[in-house]
Design an enzyme around this catalytic site. Structure first.
Site, PDB file in Angstrom:
ATOM      1  N   GLY A 183       0.816  -1.213   0.000  1.00 19.96           N
ATOM      2  CA  GLY A 183       0.000   0.000   0.000  1.00 19.96           C
ATOM      3  C   GLY A 183       0.845   1.257   0.000  1.00 19.96           C
ATOM      4  CB  VAL A 240       0.956  -8.696  -1.873  1.00 15.54           C
ATOM      5  CG1 VAL A 240       1.373  -9.852  -0.995  1.00 15.54           C
ATOM      6  CG2 VAL A 240       2.089  -7.696  -2.010  1.00 15.54           C
ATOM      7  CB  VAL A 273      -4.436  -2.111   2.062  1.00 14.61           C
ATOM      8  CG1 VAL A 273      -3.197  -2.754   1.465  1.00 14.61           C
ATOM      9  CG2 VAL A 273      -5.047  -3.016   3.137  1.00 14.61           C
ATOM     10  N   GLY A 274      -5.340   0.774   4.104  1.00 11.92           N
ATOM     11  CA  GLY A 274      -6.505   1.525   4.542  1.00 11.92           C
ATOM     12  C   GLY A 274      -6.995   1.068   5.902  1.00 11.92           C
ATOM     13  CG  HIS A 443      13.250  38.117   1.095  1.00 14.14           C
ATOM     14  ND1 HIS A 443      13.224  37.079   0.191  1.00 14.14           N
ATOM     15  CD2 HIS A 443      14.523  38.568   1.143  1.00 14.14           C
ATOM     16  CE1 HIS A 443      14.450  36.929  -0.311  1.00 14.14           C
ATOM     17  NE2 HIS A 443      15.250  37.823   0.253  1.00 14.14           N
TER      18      HIS A 443
HETATM   19  P1  NAI Z   1      -4.589   4.903   2.349  1.00 15.36           P
HETATM   20  O1  NAI Z   1      -5.998   4.799   1.941  1.00 15.36           O
HETATM   21  O2  NAI Z   1      -3.936   6.233   2.513  1.00 15.36           O
HETATM   22  O3  NAI Z   1      -3.675   4.102   1.301  1.00 15.36           O
HETATM   23  C1  NAI Z   1      -3.842   2.731   1.018  1.00 15.36           C
HETATM   24  C2  NAI Z   1      -3.153   2.425  -0.294  1.00 15.36           C
HETATM   25  O4  NAI Z   1      -3.104   1.027  -0.435  1.00 15.36           O
HETATM   26  C3  NAI Z   1      -3.866   2.983  -1.514  1.00 15.36           C
HETATM   27  O5  NAI Z   1      -2.943   3.671  -2.317  1.00 15.36           O
HETATM   28  C4  NAI Z   1      -4.421   1.733  -2.195  1.00 15.36           C
HETATM   29  O6  NAI Z   1      -4.464   1.851  -3.588  1.00 15.36           O
HETATM   30  C5  NAI Z   1      -3.403   0.678  -1.778  1.00 15.36           C
HETATM   31  N1  NAI Z   1      -3.910  -0.702  -1.753  1.00 15.36           N
HETATM   32  C6  NAI Z   1      -5.113  -1.145  -1.319  1.00 15.36           C
HETATM   33  N2  NAI Z   1      -5.175  -2.500  -1.393  1.00 15.36           N
HETATM   34  C7  NAI Z   1      -3.970  -2.906  -1.871  1.00 15.36           C
HETATM   35  C8  NAI Z   1      -3.396  -4.185  -2.153  1.00 15.36           C
HETATM   36  N3  NAI Z   1      -4.066  -5.317  -1.929  1.00 15.36           N
HETATM   37  N4  NAI Z   1      -2.131  -4.223  -2.632  1.00 15.36           N
HETATM   38  C9  NAI Z   1      -1.437  -3.075  -2.850  1.00 15.36           C
HETATM   39  N5  NAI Z   1      -1.929  -1.848  -2.605  1.00 15.36           N
HETATM   40  C10 NAI Z   1      -3.171  -1.758  -2.105  1.00 15.36           C
HETATM   41  O7  NAI Z   1      -4.492   4.009   3.684  1.00 15.36           O
HETATM   42  P2  NAI Z   1      -3.409   3.953   4.813  1.00 15.36           P
HETATM   43  O8  NAI Z   1      -2.094   4.451   4.327  1.00 15.36           O
HETATM   44  O9  NAI Z   1      -3.490   2.590   5.371  1.00 15.36           O
HETATM   45  O10 NAI Z   1      -3.952   5.003   5.863  1.00 15.36           O
HETATM   46  C11 NAI Z   1      -5.218   4.766   6.501  1.00 15.36           C
HETATM   47  C12 NAI Z   1      -5.860   6.071   6.886  1.00 15.36           C
HETATM   48  O11 NAI Z   1      -5.116   6.724   7.887  1.00 15.36           O
HETATM   49  C13 NAI Z   1      -5.982   7.007   5.721  1.00 15.36           C
HETATM   50  O12 NAI Z   1      -7.309   7.474   5.644  1.00 15.36           O
HETATM   51  C14 NAI Z   1      -5.060   8.124   6.036  1.00 15.36           C
HETATM   52  O13 NAI Z   1      -5.539   9.369   5.559  1.00 15.36           O
HETATM   53  C15 NAI Z   1      -4.976   8.088   7.563  1.00 15.36           C
HETATM   54  N6  NAI Z   1      -3.669   8.583   7.979  1.00 15.36           N
HETATM   55  C16 NAI Z   1      -3.393   9.898   7.845  1.00 15.36           C
HETATM   56  C17 NAI Z   1      -2.155  10.376   8.144  1.00 15.36           C
HETATM   57  C18 NAI Z   1      -1.852  11.820   7.942  1.00 15.36           C
HETATM   58  O14 NAI Z   1      -2.778  12.615   7.849  1.00 15.36           O
HETATM   59  N7  NAI Z   1      -0.606  12.214   7.817  1.00 15.36           N
HETATM   60  C19 NAI Z   1      -1.087   9.515   8.646  1.00 15.36           C
HETATM   61  C20 NAI Z   1      -1.478   8.152   8.691  1.00 15.36           C
HETATM   62  C21 NAI Z   1      -2.722   7.721   8.381  1.00 15.36           C
END
Ligand code: NAI
Length: 464
Positions: A183, A240, A273-274, A443
């Site tokens: 992900g 994967v 992956v979310g 600046h």
């Molecule tokens: P995410 O939704 O940001 O990203 C998940 C990624 O995994 C996507 O690009 C998707 O296409 C990919 N994916 C899904 N299934 C897959 C598979 N089987 N194989 C390969 N790729 C796959 O989710 P993430 O990174 O787990 O974060 C979860 C939540 O936590 C999000 O809503 C995020 O906004 C939030 N979060 C926010 C942060 C921040 O604001 N800095 C920091 C950490 C998390």
């Protein structure tokens, strides 16, 4: 006991809702099940295992990386080494201090903390089950569901001591030799960056053709390039499909875009992956097709007096979005007018450089058939960024072609998270790119890059 308001879940959405409701004179209780055995731990995922600990690790690993890779060009000679145990101890210290702070805020605001798992029985009635199994029922005129979310587990990558979610990837006892990240979203890139900077070989497998699908392609590509320069490897449009444990290693199999087989060996696997809403305790509340709690435009569920906010409901799973919703619900309960503009929730990825965006992307404008003017300014042409040696990236401002109103913006580069807030302040008041361009900024600062990008939308850029 009877309250005006009971909140289930003390993450950023829940505890902020509690504070605001208490400020408005309400008698409030908040239920939280997270505990270290002795004490209830408030603050939710964000404080305990999410935003804050990951930022502590990002800061430590950035200092280490800087010392290793960039100090020499400043004339500073050091040979750094990393003490992972000390890094984790510091991270935990940061987290514990903030968690203690929330308990203090609850006391100050006379919010009662009920330790245990909360469950909505029916509108106005909630059950709390303590760790020892003791049950108690409480009544309230209003109940706010704020239970947050949990990492998604893939059926062919069950979590164990080697295949983990972000909850464990903030606490690896040592630097993995090879880390495979499934992900290429926010968590994968932030935690992938942490362990890569500390010396792990990191490979990110992403199902889509680009990183972070909510970003415009040019921004995502720029991010990919800088992360590749730092040593991260990316495999796009790949999946994967299975994993086999071999001693302390995991052998993963997958498929490439063209269907050909792929294989990786890693000593740690991070599945990012979310996340999915945590619906334990949501009781009879109706859900949407996407398994989020169904609400109207004002966070009311279909049950009378039952509200839902944060990761449980539609929209990005972000702490600051949950906080805004918590405040709005408290104010609505108190009879005030309140609203959250979901188009103006900033999104930040805390990589190096940071990436931040707000409003509509250029792609979203084009999907909606909106005519826009896009201004860009590279940090390479910004004096402060050059002095700091942080020249990767650019500012992008998207303005309505007719009215000049700013519709969206993205920043990849130094202090992107802070810069996006300055753009947000203009957007909240319906500001135009001309408004940004006419604002005098100090600046030399990286803020000048925002001003120049706004000037670029008007065809008047000065320094590029
Ligand atoms: P995410 O939704 O940001 O990203 C998940 C990624 O995994 C996507 O690009 C998707 O296409 C990919 N994916 C899904 N299934 C897959 C598979 N089987 N194989 C390969 N790729 C796959 O989710 P993430 O990174 O787990 O974060 C979860 C939540 O936590 C999000 O809503 C995020 O906004 C939030 N979060 C926010 C942060 C921040 O604001 N800095 C920091 C950490 C998390």
């Amino acid at each position: 006991m009877t309250y005006d308001l009971i909140i289930i879940g003390a993450g950023p959405g829940g505890y902020v809702c509690a504070i605001r409701a208490a400020q408005l004179g309400k008698k409030v209780a908040i239920i939280e099940k997270r505990s270290d055995g002795a004490k209830t731990r408030l603050g939710g995922t964000c404080l305990n295992v999410g935003c804050i600990p990951s930022k502590a690790l990002l800061d430590t690993s950035e200092k280490f990386y800087e010392a290793r890779k960039h100090f020499a060009e400043h004339g500073i000679a050091v040979t750094p080494s990393i003490d992972v145990a000390q890094m984790l101890k510091r991270k935990q210290g940061v987290v514990d201090a903030l968690v203690g702070g929330i308990a203090g805020l609850m006391r100050k605001n006379k919010v009662e903390v009920l330790a245990g798992s909360g469950e909505l029985l029916e509108p106005g009635k909630v059950r709390v089950t303590a760790a020892d199994g003791t049950k108690a029922e409480h009544e309230a005129q209003h109940v706010v569901l704020a239970m947050g979310s949990v990492p998604i587990e893939l059926p062919f990558l069950k979590f164990d001591d080697r295949i983990v979610s972000s909850d464990q990837a903030i606490s690896f006892p040592g630097v993995p030799k090879r880390l495979l990240v499934v992900g290429g979203g926010v968590i994968g890139l932030e935690l992938g960056s942490v362990w890569s900077r500390l010396g792990a070989e990191v490979t990110v497998v992403e199902a889509l053709p680009q990183l972070c699908p909510f970003l415009d392609g040019d921004v995502a590509k720029a991010l990919q390039k800088t992360l590749e320069k730092q040593g991260l490897k990316f495999v796009f449009e790949a999946k994967v499909t299975g994993a086999v444990r071999q001693g302390d290693e995991v052998v993963l199999s997958g498929t490439a875009k063209d269907g050909s087989p792929l294989s990786w060996t890693a000593d740690r696997v991070l599945v990012a992956v979310g996340r999915r809403p945590c619906l334990d305790g949501a009781g009879p509340v109706p859900l949407t097709d996407r398994k989020r709690v169904k609400i109207d435009g004002s966070f009311r569920t279909e049950l009378p007096g039952v509200w839902a906010i944060g990761d449980l409901v539609d929209g990005p799973m972000l702490a600051h979005k949950a906080e805004e919703e918590g405040v709005a619900v408290a104010e609505l309960i108190a009879g005030q007018k309140a609203h959250v503009d979901h188009n103006l929730i900033p999104n930040v990825v805390y990589t190096e450089p940071e990436v931040a965006s707000i409003g509509l992307s250029e792609a979203a404008c084009s999907q909606r058939g909106l005519a826009v003017r896009v201004g860009r300014f590279p940090f390479l042409a910004n004096g402060r960024a050059r002095a700091a040696g942080s020249t990767d990236g650019f500012v992008k401002i998207i303005a309505d072609a007719k009215t000049d109103r700013v519709l969206g913006a993205a920043v990849i580069g130094p202090r992107a998270a802070d810069l996006i807030s300055s753009i947000a302040a203009h957007m909240v008041y319906g500001g135009s790119s001309e408004d940004i361009a006419r604002t005098c900024v100090a600046h030399p600062t990286v803020s000048e890059a925002v001003k120049e990008a706004a000037l670029d939308t008007l065809g008047r850029v000065l320094h590029a």
